[in-house]
Structure formats: C-alpha cells, structure tokens
Design an enzyme around this catalytic site. Structure first.
Site, PDB file in Angstrom:
ATOM      1  CB  CYS A   2      -0.919   0.114   1.204  1.00  0.00           C
ATOM      2  SG  CYS A   2      -1.937  -1.343   1.451  1.00  0.00           S
ATOM      3  CD1 TRP A  74      -1.038  -5.760  -4.195  1.00  0.00           C
ATOM      4  CD2 TRP A  74      -0.566  -6.616  -2.185  1.00  0.00           C
ATOM      5  NE1 TRP A  74      -0.736  -7.098  -4.366  1.00  0.00           N
ATOM      6  CE2 TRP A  74      -0.446  -7.650  -3.153  1.00  0.00           C
ATOM      7  CE3 TRP A  74      -0.324  -6.935  -0.856  1.00  0.00           C
ATOM      8  CZ2 TRP A  74      -0.080  -8.948  -2.823  1.00  0.00           C
ATOM      9  CZ3 TRP A  74       0.038  -8.234  -0.520  1.00  0.00           C
ATOM     10  CH2 TRP A  74       0.158  -9.223  -1.511  1.00  0.00           C
ATOM     11  CG  ASN A 100       2.874   0.556   3.830  1.00  0.00           C
ATOM     12  OD1 ASN A 100       3.988   1.037   3.822  1.00  0.00           O
ATOM     13  ND2 ASN A 100       2.650  -0.658   3.396  1.00  0.00           N
ATOM     14  N   GLY A 101       1.119  -1.783   5.761  1.00  0.00           N
ATOM     15  CA  GLY A 101       1.744  -2.796   6.601  1.00  0.00           C
ATOM     16  C   GLY A 101       0.703  -3.693   7.249  1.00  0.00           C
ATOM     17  CD  GLU A 470      12.754 -11.878 -15.054  1.00  0.00           C
ATOM     18  OE1 GLU A 470      12.628 -12.382 -13.931  1.00  0.00           O
ATOM     19  OE2 GLU A 470      12.278 -10.779 -15.361  1.00  0.00           O
ATOM     20  CE  LYS A 474       8.868  -9.810 -15.681  1.00  0.00           C
ATOM     21  NZ  LYS A 474      10.062  -9.683 -14.937  1.00  0.00           N
ATOM     22  CE  LYS A 592       8.477  -1.457 -11.147  1.00  0.00           C
ATOM     23  NZ  LYS A 592       8.771  -2.724 -11.820  1.00  0.00           N
TER      24      LYS A 592
HETATM   25  O1  M6R Z   1      12.121  -4.112  -5.863  1.00  0.00           O
HETATM   26  P1  M6R Z   1      12.709  -5.494  -5.911  1.00  0.00           P
HETATM   27  O2  M6R Z   1      13.692  -5.672  -6.984  1.00  0.00           O
HETATM   28  O3  M6R Z   1      13.248  -5.916  -4.576  1.00  0.00           O
HETATM   29  O4  M6R Z   1      11.478  -6.449  -6.222  1.00  0.00           O
HETATM   30  C1  M6R Z   1      11.593  -7.841  -6.159  1.00  0.00           C
HETATM   31  C2  M6R Z   1      10.409  -8.516  -6.790  1.00  0.00           C
HETATM   32  O5  M6R Z   1       9.237  -8.155  -6.118  1.00  0.00           O
HETATM   33  C3  M6R Z   1      10.254  -8.143  -8.272  1.00  0.00           C
HETATM   34  O6  M6R Z   1      11.407  -8.429  -8.987  1.00  0.00           O
HETATM   35  C4  M6R Z   1       9.069  -8.905  -8.887  1.00  0.00           C
HETATM   36  O7  M6R Z   1       9.368 -10.256  -8.950  1.00  0.00           O
HETATM   37  C5  M6R Z   1       8.754  -8.297 -10.254  1.00  0.00           C
HETATM   38  N1  M6R Z   1       7.377  -7.896 -10.293  1.00  0.00           N
HETATM   39  C6  M6R Z   1       8.960  -9.204 -11.391  1.00  0.00           C
HETATM   40  O8  M6R Z   1       8.592  -8.638 -12.589  1.00  0.00           O
END
Ligand code: M6R
Length: 597
Positions: A2, A74, A100-101, A470, A474, A592
């Site tokens: 969040c 979220w 948040n949390g 990866e 994706k 994200k």
């Molecule tokens: O901000 P970060 O690199 O620590 O995030 C790690 C993962 O949450 C992030 O890479 C996630 O797997 C992506 N959404 C993948 O596309």
C-alpha cells in the site's frame, strides 16, 4: 504494501493527494481513497478503483480542504473491495486513518474495542486504529490519544491519521517507510520520497518507532518518549521521465530502453572498480559473496553465482530474501550483496539487516538512491535504469544482470587481457540488442501460438538458466499462463511426467559449453511429444530438426548471449499478454513494490 500520503498547508489538498496517489500506485492498486479535513468533520471518498477513476468521480464534490490523507491499497487483510478501501474511520466518523503494513494484534484489539461498544464495518486490521484513538480521546487530548493508540500496535506499519476540524496529520512508523517532504508553510508525506520530488527535495526520514504531529508550520517528532528535533536531509532532484513516448505500454517502452542501460553500465565500470577497491580494503579482500534478493532480482543474482566463482574464484551463494536465515557469524572477507530495484522489498531488507547483524558488510544494488535498503547498507551502487512504471520488471532486471557482468569486469583480480577482450565484446551488446528489438515477427508468431496453452515450461542450462526462470515469471505475471522454469537437466527428475502435446517447452539455447547436453535434453523432450520452441543464438540443423518454432537472436559473444535471451523472453511474455488482451502494465493481484513479508 500500500501507498500512503498526506498534505497539510495552504493549497487545496485533494489535487495534491490524487497526484501523489497516482505515483504511489506501484505499491498496490486494489482500491484507493482520500480523507479531507473540513471545518466540522471529515469528507471521505473511496472506492475499489484506480486513482484516476476515483479522481474523475470526485471532481463533482470538490472541497477547499487544506489538509488530508490518501491511500492506494494492495489487499493484505480483507478482500479488495470498496468497503475495505482506506481511509478507515471510527464510530463518530471524525477520525480517519490510512495504513501501510500489518497490525498483527488487531483481532485482540478489535475484540476489546467491540466489548466497549465500538462497531466495525470492515475486515481490515487498519480499522482498529481510529477506534483506539476514539477510545483514548474519551479521557485525553488527540495527541496523547494517538501516542497511546500507536503504542498498542504490534507488527510492521506506517500510519497517518486526521481528525475532523484539526488541520494536522498524526503519523508513526515501524518497519514500513514514511517520509515527510518539507516546504515553506506546508508539509507533505508519502511512503517514498520519489513521489514528493515534484514538490520538494528536502525530507525528514522517520526512524523505526518515530511518531509525529504535522501542522502547516511545524513538525513535532517523538522518539523513545522524548521530543526530538527533526533532521532535514536534501537529496538530489532527479529527472523523472514517466511519459509513454508513443509506446502502447510502459513495459514495451522500458524493454526498448535496455540498450542504453547496458551502455551506461559499461561506462561505469571504472567507477565500480573504485568501489570494489574500497570494499577489498575494508574486508581484506572479498573471500565470499552471499546475494540477498527476491523475484526477478533473485534471478539476476543467480548470474553472479555462475560468474564470480568461475572468473574470480570467489565462492558465491544466492539466497532468497524471504528464506534467508543466517545461522553463523560471517567468515572474514564475507560480502552480502542485496539486490532490489525498489530498495524497499521487505524480505530483502530483513535479510540485509540480519546479514549485517551477523557481521557481513552489505552492498546494496538498487535503482532508488534514498531507499531503505540503500540507507541501511555499508555501500550502495545505484543502477541507472531510471523510473520503471510497469509492474513487470524489465529494464531494472537488465540493469542488475548487466551489473553482475560489470562486477566481474571491474574486479582487479580479473586478468587484464581477459578483461579487455571481454569489455570490447560487452560494448557490442547494445547494438545487437537494438537489432533484436527491431525483429519482432517471429516473436509475435510464437506468442500467437502460445496464447491458448494453459502451461508452459521454460528450460536452459548454466548461466542462461536464470533467464529461463525469469522468462517463466514474466509469462505468469502478465500473460497469466502457468509457466515454470527448470534447469534442463532436472526435467527428467520428475517434471517429465507432465510432458505432452499440451505443454510447450521454451528452450533457451546458447552455443556455449552447455550446448551438447542441452540438445540431448531437447531430444528427450521431443520424444515425449511436447512442442518445442527454441530461442537460440544460432540456427543449426540439429535445432531445426527438433523445434516446432525457432527464434534466432543476433549473433553475439557467447558470454553475453544471456542478456539477449533476457530481452527475448520479455518480448515473448509481452506479445503473449497482448494477444490475450491482458492489462500489461498493471497485472491483477500484484504491486510493484512488495513491502510486506
Ligand atoms: O524491488 P525489488 O527488486 O526488490 O522487487 C523484487 C520482486 O518483487 C520483483 O522483482 C518482482 O518479482 C517483479 N514484479 C517481477 O517482474
């Protein structure tokens, strides 16, 4: 997770809150809302919608409030619906909180408050907080009530509360980020400072356990029961290019930025050597590396696990942030490298803190310079990816993957000749990547073929294996097709039972030392009738015989082929998601930045 924000000053708060919330949507977008302070109470607007949509609805009921708080969610506790959207209020609807949390003891608190007559409307943990403040306010002033209520919470949280008729924001945090932007006669808060850069570059960073009260002309901060003078830090104001520039989606735009990212990583190799020299000096030589990271950042870290032992003779262990438990004190010369584009991932931060406690020096590799990770680490390297909007990480993953190569090349222990030859091959990669980005026909054809399958397997061997992981991530993330990445040699240890005409296998093939073993695996797969999609750096008769469909990458020095494979698996997931009409940049159920454990 969040995102939270708040404003108090002389300007119209609603506009600023919506603007900040749009920037914070990377932290979640299940629902959103704002609470504005009016003369006689609060106006709360919230819904299960994106911020832009709530703002459109809101315009009709404009108020002139100059203080308020906002939230983009979220869902962690309670379904993602309009009722559970923040801000949450007390029985009188005069106290509103965004959070948040997680509040771990909310059920106990809720039970006790219910006994005292409080009525709850939502499934959230957050709702207990305004009720707690309301309860304490029966006997005391608002500031004391906030402090008492805050002291009762257990868990990890950042909280902001407003009370009707008071142009003030009450704040507090433990383990979740919260920053105060400082201006003249106005203050603005958010879960990160980047959100606030449009308004200011002067910040007060709250420490764990800090509480505060913000009015338009002052911030009063409390730490360990005492009032402390807030420390204002000025940060460099970075250019924030968040336009689409004609691309249909941020993800595609960000994929196309990758050649530039490789070039700038190469340009920074000398700078990186200086950092490595410093670390070597501090540690008496790097004798062991432990990487700490999650998701795509973890897959990038796996590249170093292959490169560093082989080329530098440094044993390297890759750990998932969420699974890391350091059981022993760091041996002399141990370096922990924590990789996180956001620098705010809770699992990575926890692992980095633990590594520090066990005596590791911590190097942060992050895309955000004043992130929590960067502030807690002994050394920081900022990747030059620029802001990434798409939830599915692409250019930041490339910046990390390229960094793994740069780390080896920048290392003084790599032989000069080997280094020279390798840097000159590395320099060719951006141009080859541009060529790859221009040839999409084969990728689109394969995407059209894959779009109707329910499961896909990705395989590779050696240093390209992390790219298979990866690629599968994706595909899951944006195309919503169940995909798994495997080390090709592992398939026969169980997953072979799944192989049939219904499960295509995407094989990432490089003509390197693992080529022959990989081709043997492909033959075994073909025998089990699974359709084979081959992505390769070179067409050959063997692969032509085996593959249903083939995508050929531009010819590149074998060392760097994984970087081209990385672009190709991103494009394949992107075009498959487009074929399935999915929301590319904001996939369902995700955020994200993952700020909860
Ligand atoms: O901000 P970060 O690199 O620590 O995030 C790690 C993962 O949450 C992030 O890479 C996630 O797997 C992506 N959404 C993948 O596309």
């Amino acid at each position: 997770m969040c995102g939270i924000t708040g404003y108090v000053g002389y300007r119209q708060a609603d506009k600023i809150l919506f603007e900040c919330l749009k920037k914070l949507e990377y932290r979640g977008y299940d629902s959103c809302g704002i609470a504005l302070v009016t003369k006689n109470g609060l106006s709360i607007f919230k819904d299960q919608s994106r911020v832009g949509d709530l703002e459109k609805k809101y315009v009709k009921t404009k108020t002139k409030a100059t203080a308020g708080i906002g939230h983009t969610r979220w869902a962690t506790c309670g379904e993602p619906n309009a009722t559970n959207a923040h801000p949450h209020s007390d029985c009188s609807k005069n106290i509103a909180t965004v959070h948040n949390g997680t509040i771990d003891n909310y059920l106990e608190l809720k039970k006790a408050l219910t006994k005292k007559g409080h009525k709850f409307k939502t499934e959230t943990d957050t709702e207990v907080f305004p009720h707690l403040v309301e309860e304490y306010m029966k006997d005391t002033d608002a500031e004391t009530a906030f402090k008492k209520a805050f002291a009762e919470l257990k868990g990890s949280f950042a909280i902001a509360t407003v009370i009707g008729g008071e142009d003030k924001i009450y704040i507090g945090r433990i383990n979740c980020p919260l920053v105060i932007g400082v201006m003249d006669g106005e203050y603005i808060i958010a879960s990160d400072s980047t959100t606030l850069l449009k308004y200011t570059n002067r910040f007060i960073y709250l420490q764990d356990g800090d509480m505060g009260v913000i009015s338009k002309d002052k911030v009063t901060l409390f730490r360990n029961g005492k009032t402390v003078k807030p420390k204002i830090v000025s940060v460099e104001n970075k250019y924030d290019d968040t336009e689409l520039h004609g691309y249909p989606h941020y993800m595609l735009k960000e994929i196309h930025e990758q050649p530039r990212i490789i070039s700038s990583t190469i340009d920074d190799i000398e700078q990186l050597t200086l950092l490595i020299n410093q670390i070597n000096k501090d540690l008496g030589g790097i004798k062991m590396i432990r990487t700490l990271s999650c998701g795509s950042s973890y897959y990038s870290s796996l590249i170093l696990r292959y490169l560093a032992p082989q080329l530098l003779g440094i044993p390297t262990f890759a750990e998932l942030g969420s699974e890391y438990c350091s059981l022993t004190v760091a041996p002399k010369g141990s370096l922990a490298i924590a990789i996180s584009q956001s620098g705010e991932t809770a699992d990575t931060i926890k692992a980095a803190k633990e590594a520090k406690a066990y005596g590791y020096k911590v190097l942060a590799i992050t895309n955000v310079s004043d992130s929590q990770l960067s502030r807690l680490s002994d050394y920081t390297w900022i990747t030059k990816a620029g802001p990434e909007i798409s939830v599915a990480a692409t250019k930041t993953v490339m910046s990390q993957a390229a960094w793994m190569y740069a780390f080896v090349l920048a290392n003084p222990s790599l032989r000069t000749l080997q280094k020279k030859a390798s840097i000159s091959s590395f320099r060719k990669v951006p141009e080859l990547m541009k060529q790859l980005l221009e040839q999409n026909d084969e990728t689109i054809e394969v995407a059209k073929y894959l779009k109707d399958f329910e499961d896909i397997i990705y395989i590779s061997r050696g240093i390209t294996y992390p790219i298979a992981l990866e690629g599968a991530l994706k595909m899951k993330e944006i195309a919503y097709i169940h995909s798994e990445g495997y080390a090709a040699g592992e398939l026969k240890h169980g997953p072979f039972a799944l192989l049939s005409e219904d499960i295509p296998v995407v094989a990432l093939v490089s003509h390197d030392k693992d080529y022959s073993s990989l081709v043997t695996n492909l033959r075994e797969i073909k025998t089990r009738k699974a359709p084979l999609i081959v992505i390769t750096d070179e067409k050959d008769i063997m692969l032509e015989n085996l593959a249903e469909k083939t995508i050929v990458l531009p010819k590149c020095d074998a060392t760097y082929v994984p970087l081209l494979h990385l672009v190709e698996v991103q494009l394949l997931a992107y075009y498959t998601a487009v074929e399935r009409n999915n929301p590319i940049d904001f996939p369902r159920n995700l955020a994200k930045t993952v700020t909860v454990e």
